[in-house]
Scaffold this active site. Structure first.
Site, PDB file in Angstrom:
ATOM      1  CE  LYS A   1      74.650 -51.975 -24.387  1.00 10.84           C
ATOM      2  NZ  LYS A   1      75.333 -51.745 -25.365  1.00 10.84           N
TER       3      LYS A   1
ATOM      4  CB  SER B   1      78.389 -50.130 -26.806  1.00 12.46           C
ATOM      5  OG  SER B   1      78.785 -50.289 -25.506  1.00 12.46           O
TER       6      SER B   1
ATOM      7  N   GLY C   1      82.328 -73.254 -30.090  1.00  5.78           N
ATOM      8  CA  GLY C   1      81.093 -72.188 -30.093  1.00  5.78           C
ATOM      9  C   GLY C   1      80.865 -71.898 -28.708  1.00  5.78           C
ATOM     10  CD  GLU C   2      79.714 -67.341 -27.128  1.00  7.07           C
ATOM     11  OE1 GLU C   2      79.664 -67.490 -26.179  1.00  7.07           O
ATOM     12  OE2 GLU C   2      80.973 -66.969 -27.677  1.00  7.07           O
TER      13      GLU C   2
ATOM     14  N   GLY D   1      76.212 -73.831 -24.495  1.00  8.67           N
ATOM     15  CA  GLY D   1      74.752 -74.310 -24.702  1.00  8.67           C
ATOM     16  C   GLY D   1      74.239 -74.570 -26.079  1.00  8.67           C
TER      17      GLY D   1
ATOM     18  CE  LYS E   1      81.003 -76.001 -26.651  1.00  2.00           C
ATOM     19  NZ  LYS E   1      80.119 -74.960 -26.492  1.00  2.00           N
TER      20      LYS E   1
END
Length: 604
Positions: free
Chosen positions: A526, A483, A30-31, A33, A36
């Protein structure tokens, strides 16, 4: 318990509970923070109770380079070492007393016969002889390798970034290994993290960065539950020493992001998968009243765990929930990257503490957002100021072939990405080319190539007679993803048709080859970057409109316009005389069904 403090990872928690009961290995992906390491620590609390053990290393009288290993109940190891030291001290005292009596007798005889110098010399010779002849009782004292005297639950050992010696154990080099001056081999043996994790949890984050040989040895230790300690350096004297097998029956909890899997030993991962579980951690959860209450719980936990900041009032907690919504980057979601959100909680608490406030308020949280900006956000802010100062992008007027694209650096920090296009007569006799510069990644290159098909279909313009040059201005860090497809197509159409683009408009969105505007990530960041740059309108994919969660200070500064097709984009982005005719032509072309295409196909 620690497991009760884990927010939003119910499936992972349930898997860890099952794995702990059966002592299974776990791979958490996972990402950063998302919890984990907290899950790994919680697993040590959840392991079924087992009798903890101390591990001792003893000298081997038959082979000094093969120290012996002893295992005793926790707390007994220290007692054994102390008893051996007491016995050795008593023996040394007796031998020292005997030596002093002999030396004193020699000196006394020398005084009596008036041969003082000879007596001193004789005493020195006797002292050296007895020192050489004296057996070294200290080498019989065992060394406590693993001490669990004060541990009440299963040990948790974090081995992230550990080199081979620290992880697997090592034997220290001894420069005085000859002449009887060296340190005994068993005293130079050092336990590894795998041994200190015996009957507990060994946690390794970013496991794919570990050397393959070390991963192979770790796999061996997992399979056998025993691992001998030897010197890790071939040039060290410790390489000659190899202990008996040392117990290391641990549960491995490994973690990392998806990229870590590429560097992971295939057999090690197979071992985890075959004798344990793989868990993919969530980075967001649905925005429901129940889950909002979990964010409230998280804020309270952070205040208590920090112990130095005031509690939050209702308005401050609501602002934290709003930030959790913004940081999720998705509609109707709350972020689970709680480590970063915890940083905001502590920053707001620090501000309130500095002001001597009784509670943290919404104003403190708003101030903390500026104070706790990420590095990428600070870079983006400076980038916008610098580019605007040197007119790398413009926020007013119209210009042919030049458009303000939008991009993301880091997780959520937006920047202006100026793109310029120029159409020149083709140099090749066969057909024109699209030439793009600016360190484009593979996906970005493919997106640029798709633009040619779009323009042919939707504008009716034959571009085979042109070489189209596309430049991502000052994109030193490269461009990845698709994008910017909408921005590229707009710039190219403007260059071909010689219709200016409104420079007070910025664009983001991916394009399908059918001309549909597809959703992209990071729209909130953005839009806020565009507002900071003085842009007045931003075009975003219609499917992203519910993902927009602007801070209040930006809401009145910028207009957000959702678009569905390339025609919609050009309608809002272009300006001047030729705009209306081009848009009408594109709409007519879009309604034409090519010959040979069945309007209502049936299957046979």
């Amino acid at each position: 318990m620690l497991v009760d403090q884990i927010i939003g990872q119910e499936e992972a928690v349930e898997t860890v509970r099952k794995a702990a009961q059966q002592r299974r290995n776990i791979l958490l992906i996972g990402e950063p923070g998302v919890g984990k390491s907290m899950l790994a620590r919680a697993m040590a609390e959840l392991l079924p109770p087992e009798e903890l053990q101390d591990i001792l290393v003893y000298p081997n009288m038959e082979d000094n380079n093969n120290p012996l290993i002893g295992v005793v109940p926790a707390g007994e190891g220290k007692k054994i070492v102390m008893n051996h030291k007491a016995k050795a001290k008593t023996q040394d005292e007796k031998k020292n007393m005997f030596m002093m009596i002999i030396i004193s007798f020699i000196l006394l005889i020398g005084f009596m016969v008036n041969q003082i110098l000879a007596a001193i010399i004789a005493a020195g010779i006797v002292f050296l002889a007895l020192q050489q002849m004296k057996p070294r009782t200290s080498i019989m004292v065992p060394k406590l390798l693993v001490n669990n005297e004060n541990n009440k639950i299963a040990p948790f050992v974090e081995a992230t970034g550990a080199h081979a010696g620290a992880l697997l154990g090592d034997v220290r080099h001894d420069p005085y290994q000859s002449g009887g001056l060296g340190t005994p081999a068993h005293e130079r043996v050092e336990s590894g993290m795998i041994h200190r994790a015996h009957n507990g949890v060994l946690y390794i984050d970013e496991i794919g960065t570990m050397k393959m040989r070390t991963q192979q040895e770790l796999l061996t230790a997992m399979q056998e539950g025993l691992y001998s300690i030897t010197g890790q350096s071939e040039t060290s004297s410790g390489a000659m020493v190899r202990s008996q097998a040392v117990p290391c029956d641990f549960v491995l909890v490994a973690s990392g992001n998806l990229q870590v899997l590429e560097g992971m030993h295939i057999a090690l991962r197979s071992r985890i998968r075959g004798y344990g579980y793989e868990v993919f951690m969530k980075d967001s959860m649905p925005d429901t009243p129940e889950n909002r209450q979990k964010i409230v719980q998280f804020v309270a936990q952070e205040v208590v765990n920090d112990g130095r900041i005031p509690h939050f009032n209702k308005e401050a907690v609501e602002e934290i929930i709003l930030e959790a919504q913004r940081r999720s980057g998705k509609k109707e979601s709350l972020t689970l990257k709680l480590r970063e959100l915890g940083g905001l909680v502590r920053a707001a608490g620090d501000i309130a503490k500095g002001e001597g406030a009784e509670f943290v308020t919404m104003e403190h949280v708003v101030s903390a957002k500026k104070l706790s900006r990420t590095l990428e956000q600070q870079i983006a802010d400076r980038y916008i100021v610098q580019k605007k100062k040197y007119s790398v992008f413009k926020s007013e007027g119209g210009e042919i072939g030049r458009v303000n694209g939008l991009a993301i650096i880091g997780d959520r920090s937006g920047i202006i990405l100026p793109i310029a296009a120029e159409a020149a007569p083709a140099q090749s006799k066969e057909e024109g080319r699209i030439i793009a510069t600016g360190k484009l990644g593979e996906i970005a290159k493919e997106a640029v190539q798709n633009v040619s098909a779009l323009i042919k279909k939707h504008t009716g313009t034959d571009i085979s007679n042109y070489d189209i040059h596309i430049q991502f201005l000052q994109a030193y860090d490269g461009v990845e993803g698709d994008s910017a497809s909408v921005s590229v197509a707009t710039a190219v159409v403007s260059a071909l048709e010689e219709i200016p683009i409104d420079q007070s408009v910025a664009l983001t969105g991916s394009l399908s080859i059918r001309g549909d505007v597809l959703p992209v990530g990071g729209v909130t960041g953005k839009i806020e970057a565009a507002a900071e740059a003085g842009i007045k309108k931003v075009l975003i994919p219609k499917s992203n409109i519910n993902d927009v969660m602007l801070e209040k200070r930006y809401e009145k500064e910028i207009e957000v316009i959702p678009v569905e097709t390339l025609s919609d984009v050009l309608k809002h982005a272009l300006m001047g005389k030729g705009k209306k005719g081009l848009v009408e032509k594109m709409q007519k072309i879009g309604q034409i069904v090519p010959s040979g295409i069945i309007k209502n196909p049936t299957t046979h």
